[in-house]
Design a protein around this motif. Structure first.
Motif, PDB file in Angstrom:
ATOM      1  N   ASP A 138      54.569  58.839 -48.489  1.00 56.52           N
ATOM      2  CA  ASP A 138      52.848  58.256 -47.947  1.00 56.52           C
ATOM      3  C   ASP A 138      53.038  57.146 -47.533  1.00 56.52           C
ATOM      4  O   ASP A 138      51.768  56.821 -46.664  1.00 56.52           O
ATOM      5  CB  ASP A 138      52.183  58.430 -48.966  1.00 56.52           C
ATOM      6  N   TYR A 139      53.465  55.755 -48.398  1.00 60.15           N
ATOM      7  CA  TYR A 139      53.072  54.337 -47.816  1.00 60.15           C
ATOM      8  C   TYR A 139      54.154  54.048 -47.874  1.00 60.15           C
ATOM      9  O   TYR A 139      55.424  53.508 -48.350  1.00 60.15           O
ATOM     10  CB  TYR A 139      52.027  53.641 -48.998  1.00 60.15           C
ATOM     11  N   LEU A 140      54.435  52.169 -47.096  1.00 59.80           N
ATOM     12  CA  LEU A 140      55.303  51.683 -47.215  1.00 59.80           C
ATOM     13  C   LEU A 140      54.341  50.693 -47.700  1.00 59.80           C
ATOM     14  O   LEU A 140      53.769  49.866 -46.544  1.00 59.80           O
ATOM     15  CB  LEU A 140      55.866  51.767 -45.582  1.00 59.80           C
ATOM     16  N   ILE A 141      55.517  49.318 -48.260  1.00 59.62           N
ATOM     17  CA  ILE A 141      54.590  48.399 -48.579  1.00 59.62           C
ATOM     18  C   ILE A 141      54.936  47.433 -48.646  1.00 59.62           C
ATOM     19  O   ILE A 141      56.892  47.799 -48.847  1.00 59.62           O
ATOM     20  CB  ILE A 141      53.910  48.854 -50.652  1.00 59.62           C
ATOM     21  N   LYS A 142      55.409  46.463 -48.421  1.00 59.50           N
ATOM     22  CA  LYS A 142      55.935  44.876 -48.341  1.00 59.50           C
ATOM     23  C   LYS A 142      55.556  43.806 -49.326  1.00 59.50           C
ATOM     24  O   LYS A 142      54.250  43.716 -49.626  1.00 59.50           O
ATOM     25  CB  LYS A 142      55.474  44.167 -47.013  1.00 59.50           C
ATOM     26  N   VAL A 143      56.726  43.650 -50.593  1.00 56.45           N
ATOM     27  CA  VAL A 143      56.673  42.668 -51.275  1.00 56.45           C
ATOM     28  C   VAL A 143      56.838  41.621 -51.105  1.00 56.45           C
ATOM     29  O   VAL A 143      58.488  41.808 -50.083  1.00 56.45           O
ATOM     30  CB  VAL A 143      57.076  43.980 -52.375  1.00 56.45           C
ATOM     31  N   ALA A 144      56.978  40.544 -51.554  1.00 55.53           N
ATOM     32  CA  ALA A 144      57.746  39.089 -51.645  1.00 55.53           C
ATOM     33  C   ALA A 144      57.756  39.390 -53.210  1.00 55.53           C
ATOM     34  O   ALA A 144      57.277  39.405 -54.156  1.00 55.53           O
ATOM     35  CB  ALA A 144      56.707  38.437 -51.643  1.00 55.53           C
ATOM     36  N   VAL A 145      59.212  38.894 -53.193  1.00 55.44           N
ATOM     37  CA  VAL A 145      59.876  38.345 -54.985  1.00 55.44           C
ATOM     38  C   VAL A 145      60.990  37.541 -55.127  1.00 55.44           C
ATOM     39  O   VAL A 145      61.028  37.214 -54.355  1.00 55.44           O
ATOM     40  CB  VAL A 145      60.554  40.003 -56.093  1.00 55.44           C
ATOM     41  N   ASN A 146      60.995  37.141 -56.620  1.00 55.95           N
ATOM     42  CA  ASN A 146      61.939  35.741 -56.475  1.00 55.95           C
ATOM     43  C   ASN A 146      63.958  36.764 -57.394  1.00 55.95           C
ATOM     44  O   ASN A 146      63.634  37.098 -57.972  1.00 55.95           O
ATOM     45  CB  ASN A 146      61.446  35.544 -57.874  1.00 55.95           C
ATOM     46  N   GLY A 147      64.255  37.507 -55.946  1.00 54.24           N
ATOM     47  CA  GLY A 147      65.525  38.443 -56.582  1.00 54.24           C
ATOM     48  C   GLY A 147      65.265  39.769 -56.907  1.00 54.24           C
ATOM     49  O   GLY A 147      64.146  39.532 -57.030  1.00 54.24           O
ATOM     50  N   THR A 148      66.614  39.705 -57.157  1.00 51.68           N
ATOM     51  CA  THR A 148      66.595  40.734 -58.056  1.00 51.68           C
ATOM     52  C   THR A 148      65.920  41.127 -59.149  1.00 51.68           C
ATOM     53  O   THR A 148      65.298  42.060 -59.712  1.00 51.68           O
ATOM     54  CB  THR A 148      68.096  41.827 -57.876  1.00 51.68           C
ATOM     55  N   ARG A 149      65.956  40.416 -59.960  1.00 51.26           N
ATOM     56  CA  ARG A 149      65.190  40.065 -61.764  1.00 51.26           C
ATOM     57  C   ARG A 149      63.972  39.985 -61.439  1.00 51.26           C
ATOM     58  O   ARG A 149      62.998  40.745 -61.924  1.00 51.26           O
ATOM     59  CB  ARG A 149      65.956  38.948 -61.984  1.00 51.26           C
ATOM     60  N   GLY A 150      63.634  39.491 -60.393  1.00 46.39           N
ATOM     61  CA  GLY A 150      62.068  39.526 -59.537  1.00 46.39           C
ATOM     62  C   GLY A 150      61.557  40.161 -59.147  1.00 46.39           C
ATOM     63  O   GLY A 150      60.775  40.884 -59.966  1.00 46.39           O
ATOM     64  N   TYR A 151      62.286  41.241 -58.934  1.00 44.31           N
ATOM     65  CA  TYR A 151      61.354  42.711 -57.990  1.00 44.31           C
ATOM     66  C   TYR A 151      61.645  43.549 -59.186  1.00 44.31           C
ATOM     67  O   TYR A 151      61.513  43.908 -59.689  1.00 44.31           O
ATOM     68  CB  TYR A 151      63.229  42.745 -57.167  1.00 44.31           C
TER      69      TYR A 151
END
Length: 157
Positions: free
Chosen positions: A108-121
Motif C-alpha cells: 500500500d505504501y512505500l516509505i523512505k526512512v533515515a536511520v543510524n545503522g541496523t540498531r537505529g533501524y
C-alpha cells in the motif's frame, strides 16, 4: 500559461534553479541569456503559478547521524478512509520518515526512512513503526548506494 507550456527561457530557469536554488537573480539572468528584470519577473511568475513550489537545503544525513536509508513497503489491515488518514498523519509526525508514497501493487505504501545503522533501524521499528495501528505487514530494504537523486523531471518541450 497552459500547464507544461514553457518557452526556452522558462525551461532554462527551471533547470538552473533545480541545479542551484541559491543562484542569484543576476547570475541566473546571465546564465540563461536575459537581463535581470525579465528574469526576476519570470521566476516570480513560475512561483506564483506553483511550478516552483519552494526552495530547500539538501542536508547530509551522514553528518546528521542517520547515514543509512531504508525503503519500507507497508501493507495495511484495512483501506478505509479512517485508517488511511491515520497512517498518513502518523507518518508526517515521525522525523526519521523522509518520504511516504501511496502505491499500487502488492504493497500500500512505500516509505523512505533515515536511520543510524541496523540498531537505529531496529529501534525505529520497535519504538515507532510497529506502534502504528493498522499495519499488517512490512518489508524492508537498505539502500546501499544512491545512483541518482533528483527532485523533479522537466519533460522535453
Amino acid at each position: 500559461m497552459a500547464e507544461g507550456s514553457f518557452d526556452q527561457f522558462d525551461r532554462k530557469i527551471l533547470q538552473a534553479l533545480a541545479e542551484d536554488g541559491r543562484i542569484s537573480n543576476s547570475q541566473l539572468a546571465q546564465k540563461i541569456g536575459l537581463s535581470p528584470s525579465p528574469c526576476w519577473q519570470r521566476v516570480r511568475r513560475l512561483e506564483k503559478e506553483g511550478v516552483i513550489s519552494g526552495y530547500r537545503a539538501i542536508l547530509d544525513q551522514e553528518k546528521l547521524g542517520a547515514p543509512e536509508v531504508v525503503m519500507i513497503e507497508v501493507v495495511l489491515d484495512r483501506h478505509d478512509d479512517e485508517i488511511l488518514e491515520a497512517f498518513g498523519t502518523t507518518m508526517e509526525r515521525i522525523p526519521e520518515v523522509l518520504e511516504v508514497h501511496l502505491t499500487t501493487g502488492e504493497y500500500d505504501y512505500l516509505i523512505k526512512v533515515a536511520v543510524n545503522g541496523t540498531r537505529g533501524y531496529e529501534e525505529f521499528l520497535r519504538r515507532k513503526l510497529y506502534r502504528v495501528p493498522g499495519i499488517r505487514h512490512t518489508r524492508s530494504s537498505f539502500v546501499l548506494r544512491s545512483l541518482k537523486n533528483v527532485q523533479a523531471f522537466l519533460p522535453p518541450g
